[in-house]
Motif scaffolding. Structure first.
Motif, mmCIF file in Angstrom:
data_model
loop_
_atom_site.group_PDB
_atom_site.id
_atom_site.type_symbol
_atom_site.label_atom_id
_atom_site.label_comp_id
_atom_site.label_asym_id
_atom_site.label_seq_id
_atom_site.Cartn_x
_atom_site.Cartn_y
_atom_site.Cartn_z
ATOM 1 N N HIS A 31 0.834 -1.204 0.000
ATOM 2 C CA HIS A 31 0.000 0.000 0.000
ATOM 3 C C HIS A 31 0.871 1.256 0.000
ATOM 4 O O HIS A 31 0.561 2.237 -0.678
ATOM 5 C CB HIS A 31 -0.924 0.002 1.219
ATOM 6 N N TRP A 73 -6.002 0.416 -6.511
ATOM 7 C CA TRP A 73 -5.517 1.097 -5.320
ATOM 8 C C TRP A 73 -4.899 2.452 -5.633
ATOM 9 O O TRP A 73 -5.086 3.418 -4.900
ATOM 10 C CB TRP A 73 -4.531 0.213 -4.562
ATOM 11 N N TYR A 123 -6.093 6.008 -4.118
ATOM 12 C CA TYR A 123 -5.146 6.910 -3.451
ATOM 13 C C TYR A 123 -4.983 8.220 -4.220
ATOM 14 O O TYR A 123 -4.685 9.257 -3.613
ATOM 15 C CB TYR A 123 -3.798 6.212 -3.277
#
Length: 300
Positions: A73, A194, A198
């Motif tokens: 992440h 992801w 973000y």
């Protein structure tokens, strides 16, 4: 089938560029980025939730994004910051420059990716790639000459500097994608969903800090239907591209060529819609740049 998916991805990218130009005309840049990324996030959040709650169903439909470690992440947060910085530069430049000048410069990304691969991965350009690089730099010179006729000086224009900065920063993202997928074994869908999420968080913070407090003294934000289409078209284009890549018969070189040809949609359709000048001369310069790009990709 994968060829048609590649063509579909190309068209979506071309209309993505047109949506950016339309959305940014006489409009505030940062809130445009916020709402376009909000639209993109709304498309990927369901994929994340389905992957978490119904992983088998997600795998059957090709929409599975495997869980990531905290370190994973962190890497995608870094990627989103790189992409977000590139977008800020590109959107400000596109607001002030003709799309017939912005699109070819953005399309030359493989040149900078090749140079980055030489420095970071020790790759050595082939003779065909050297010819491609020479053609692209010759194209830059051609645009600098044509730009002076429109009052745009390449070596002094802030907006030209920003579009080159956006292209260079975007190259860092491309090289990071190669490292994440080929060296760190990330899956393409993991990266797509992801980093899109973000990106939205990144632009939420940027707008809260830099635009919202000064919104009354800067260019006002005007809602247009093309604002959310920016994020929607980008996610759809990447999704269709990944579907094509998953086909075992797909040739990545051909798909890369098709994706780069999206500049033709933005150039010709955009030049007509926005009534830009010197279209014929610019088309010859664009042709030289595209030949250079194709030589770099095909020799890769």
């Amino acid at each position: 089938m994968w060829i048609w998916l590649g063509l579909c991805s190309m068209l979506l990218l071309g209309f993505y560029d047109l949506s950016k130009k339309h959305a940014l005309t006489d409009n505030a840049v940062l809130p445009t980025l916020f709402f376009s990324n909000l639209a993109g996030a709304c498309m990927v959040v369901p994929i994340i939730l389905i992957s978490l709650w119904l992983p088998e169903a997600a795998q059957r439909t090709g929409l599975y994004a495997a869980p990531l470690t905290p370190g994973g992440h962190g890497l995608l947060v870094l990627k989103s910051m790189i992409v977000g910085s590139s977008w800020i530069c590109a959107f400000f430049a596109m607001k002030h420059l003709p799309i017939s000048m912005v699109s070819p410069i953005r399309a030359s990304g493989p040149l900078w990716t090749l140079l980055g691969a030489v420095v970071l991965f020790g790759e050595m350009p082939s003779p065909m790639q050297w010819v491609g690089m020479i053609l692209i730099f010759a194209g830059y010179f051609g645009f600098s000459v044509l730009g002076r006729a429109e009052g745009i000086h390449f070596h002094r224009s802030l907006w030209v500097g920003l579009i080159f900065a956006a292209t260079l920063i975007g190259t860092c993202s491309t090289l990071m994608d190669k490292w994440l997928i080929q060296r760190m074994d990330f899956e393409p869908m993991q990266v797509l969903v992801w980093y899109s999420l973000y990106n939205f968080i990144f632009f939420t913070i940027v707008n809260a800090v830099f635009w919202f407090p000064k919104r009354k003294s800067t260019t006002p934000f005007r809602w247009r239907w093309t604002v959310p289409m920016i994020g929607i078209l980008l996610v759809l284009s990447d999704w269709v591209y990944f579907m094509a890549v998953e086909n075992p018969e797909a040739l990545i070189v051909i798909l890369s060529v098709l994706r780069r040809c999206s500049v033709l949609v933005g150039f010709f359709v955009g030049a007509l819609i926005f009534k830009e000048v010197n279209k014929r001369k610019k088309s010859w310069v664009l042709a030289g740049i595209m030949v250079g790009v194709l030589l770099i990709i095909l020799a890769g």
